[in-house]
Scaffold this motif. Sequence first.
Motif, PDB file in Angstrom:
ATOM      1  N   UNK A  47       1.687  -7.914  -2.044  1.00 34.62           N
ATOM      2  CA  UNK A  47       1.512  -6.561  -1.848  1.00 34.62           C
ATOM      3  C   UNK A  47       0.725  -5.783  -0.879  1.00 34.62           C
ATOM      4  N   UNK A  48      -0.051  -6.621   0.218  1.00 33.43           N
ATOM      5  CA  UNK A  48      -0.993  -6.191   1.105  1.00 33.43           C
ATOM      6  C   UNK A  48      -0.250  -6.003   2.569  1.00 33.43           C
ATOM      7  N   UNK A  49      -0.943  -5.232   3.076  1.00 30.48           N
ATOM      8  CA  UNK A  49      -0.326  -4.566   4.352  1.00 30.48           C
ATOM      9  C   UNK A  49      -0.482  -5.720   5.382  1.00 30.48           C
ATOM     10  N   UNK A  50       0.405  -5.401   6.363  1.00 28.22           N
ATOM     11  CA  UNK A  50       0.391  -6.540   7.509  1.00 28.22           C
ATOM     12  C   UNK A  50       0.154  -5.337   8.811  1.00 28.22           C
ATOM     13  N   UNK A  51      -0.804  -5.761   9.636  1.00 20.20           N
ATOM     14  CA  UNK A  51      -1.132  -4.884  10.704  1.00 20.20           C
ATOM     15  C   UNK A  51      -0.544  -5.152  11.787  1.00 20.20           C
ATOM     16  N   UNK A  99      -5.278   2.452   9.417  1.00 19.52           N
ATOM     17  CA  UNK A  99      -5.007   1.390   8.545  1.00 19.52           C
ATOM     18  C   UNK A  99      -4.149   1.888   7.259  1.00 19.52           C
ATOM     19  N   UNK A 100      -5.041   3.100   6.965  1.00 18.76           N
ATOM     20  CA  UNK A 100      -4.551   3.794   5.504  1.00 18.76           C
ATOM     21  C   UNK A 100      -3.228   4.341   6.015  1.00 18.76           C
ATOM     22  N   UNK A 101      -2.953   4.929   6.879  1.00 15.64           N
ATOM     23  CA  UNK A 101      -1.612   5.492   7.307  1.00 15.64           C
ATOM     24  C   UNK A 101      -0.338   4.547   7.205  1.00 15.64           C
ATOM     25  N   UNK A 102      -0.773   3.328   7.899  1.00 19.38           N
ATOM     26  CA  UNK A 102       0.056   2.193   7.930  1.00 19.38           C
ATOM     27  C   UNK A 102       0.548   1.748   6.549  1.00 19.38           C
ATOM     28  N   UNK A 105       2.537   4.058   4.522  1.00 18.88           N
ATOM     29  CA  UNK A 105       4.105   4.029   4.914  1.00 18.88           C
ATOM     30  C   UNK A 105       4.592   2.944   4.326  1.00 18.88           C
ATOM     31  N   UNK A 106       3.974   2.003   4.534  1.00 21.61           N
ATOM     32  CA  UNK A 106       4.874   0.708   4.088  1.00 21.61           C
ATOM     33  C   UNK A 106       4.820   0.354   2.507  1.00 21.61           C
ATOM     34  N   UNK A 107       3.761   1.273   1.838  1.00 23.25           N
ATOM     35  CA  UNK A 107       3.881   1.267   0.208  1.00 23.25           C
ATOM     36  C   UNK A 107       3.028  -0.245  -0.266  1.00 23.25           C
ATOM     37  N   UNK A 108       2.128  -0.467   0.759  1.00 20.67           N
ATOM     38  CA  UNK A 108       1.293  -1.812   0.584  1.00 20.67           C
ATOM     39  C   UNK A 108      -0.227  -1.221   0.269  1.00 20.67           C
ATOM     40  N   UNK A 109      -0.944  -2.283  -0.094  1.00 19.85           N
ATOM     41  CA  UNK A 109      -2.657  -2.227  -0.127  1.00 19.85           C
ATOM     42  C   UNK A 109      -3.244  -2.658   1.002  1.00 19.85           C
ATOM     43  N   UNK A 110      -3.989  -1.935   1.590  1.00 23.88           N
ATOM     44  CA  UNK A 110      -4.883  -2.618   2.702  1.00 23.88           C
ATOM     45  C   UNK A 110      -6.033  -3.391   2.227  1.00 23.88           C
ATOM     46  N   UNK A 111      -6.510  -4.023   3.006  1.00 23.20           N
ATOM     47  CA  UNK A 111      -7.360  -5.213   2.672  1.00 23.20           C
ATOM     48  C   UNK A 111      -8.741  -4.788   3.785  1.00 23.20           C
ATOM     49  N   UNK A 112     -10.013  -4.543   3.594  1.00 20.06           N
ATOM     50  CA  UNK A 112     -10.826  -4.189   4.378  1.00 20.06           C
ATOM     51  C   UNK A 112     -12.183  -4.738   4.023  1.00 20.06           C
ATOM     52  N   UNK A 113     -12.916  -5.076   4.999  1.00 22.25           N
ATOM     53  CA  UNK A 113     -14.276  -5.867   4.931  1.00 22.25           C
ATOM     54  C   UNK A 113     -15.284  -4.948   5.485  1.00 22.25           C
ATOM     55  N   UNK A 114     -16.335  -4.654   4.629  1.00 23.78           N
ATOM     56  CA  UNK A 114     -17.389  -3.715   4.962  1.00 23.78           C
ATOM     57  C   UNK A 114     -18.509  -4.659   5.258  1.00 23.78           C
ATOM     58  N   UNK A 115     -18.910  -4.435   6.463  1.00 29.67           N
ATOM     59  CA  UNK A 115     -20.162  -5.711   7.101  1.00 29.67           C
ATOM     60  C   UNK A 115     -20.993  -4.724   7.958  1.00 29.67           C
ATOM     61  N   UNK A 116     -21.850  -4.207   7.309  1.00 29.50           N
ATOM     62  CA  UNK A 116     -22.776  -3.478   8.337  1.00 29.50           C
ATOM     63  C   UNK A 116     -24.108  -3.251   7.645  1.00 29.50           C
TER      64      UNK A 116
END
Length: 336
Positions: A47-51, A99-102, A105-116
């Motif tokens: 279900x995850x988005x491919x960049x 990433x959100x736009x992609x 458009x693909x109907x997928x879930x993006x995976x993000x890492x918050x690292x700050x």
Amino acid sequence: MPPAAARRRLPTVLGLLLLLSAAPACSEEPPPEPGPPGAAADIAESPFWVDPRSDAARQVAEWEAAGRNSDAQVLRRIGDRPMALWVPGGDPGPEIRRAAAGARAAGRTMVLVAHNIPDRDCDRHPAGGAKDARAYRSWIGAFADGIRDTKAVVILEPGAVAHVVDGCTRAEHHAERYRLLSEAVDRLKRNRNTKVYLDAGDPAWIRDPMDLVAPLHEAGLERADGFALNVADFQPDAAARAYGAKISKRAGNKHFVIDTSRNGDGPLPGDRAQASCNPPGRSLGPAPTDRTGDPLVDAYLWVKRPGESDGTCRGGPTAGTWWPDYALGLARRARE
């Protein structure tokens, strides 16, 4: 041949002739080289988005243009699969919105890492993180604003809780860190389609999983979707699952996700600090999926992007830099 025998053989001969006439004409072109076993299926089911702009995807295109088709085909085991997008300091908005736009458009879930998180590297080189609490609150707000209603999984601050537990983070920073993590959980969860997993290290880092339970709760675990294990490490799935189950039992049955990006052959034996920095001979682990077969494990994810260096050990470039030769080795040794 006797007439009766000839009649008995006739259907067989006719059937053979029909099969031959239906077969495609011979071609001097060799059949296309198949992709990695199961790759098309697990990409379609994930279900995850491919960049399409990942370093691995761009390397595939570069090698194909240069005629390195065999290497490019192998590297597709990385480039064609979903990986987390790491969002360190600076303005997180533009990259997250891309990433959100992609993903939408693909109907997928993006995976993000918050690292700050402030004092991210415990005053060690390379130092990183927001300069203070105020800056972090502003940054995580911009991070969440970039996601909005897009379906997203966020791995929150790798190492932040484990560094408190192991003493790397100075005592005077503990209360502030817990407060900032807890606030970050709340801010991200205001987005209706965002799932948040607090990082909880790995079994080789904090040996007793019970040492993490109270710190995770102080960091907002009760309001998060769960916790993350094995980020950027090499621990086997079975070890991570058993470790996570112990935390879950004491933490209200919280679920967790596991980073399987480079754990196909487990960790390199020896000192953990050395074994976890560009270890040779490793391979990709299970492809990203939410079909884990374990009711406590919400997903296997590629959080660490395979092929990005852990640092300047073993001839690698600086941490986070794309290293094509190492990536190719991970992909070649993969079992799928």
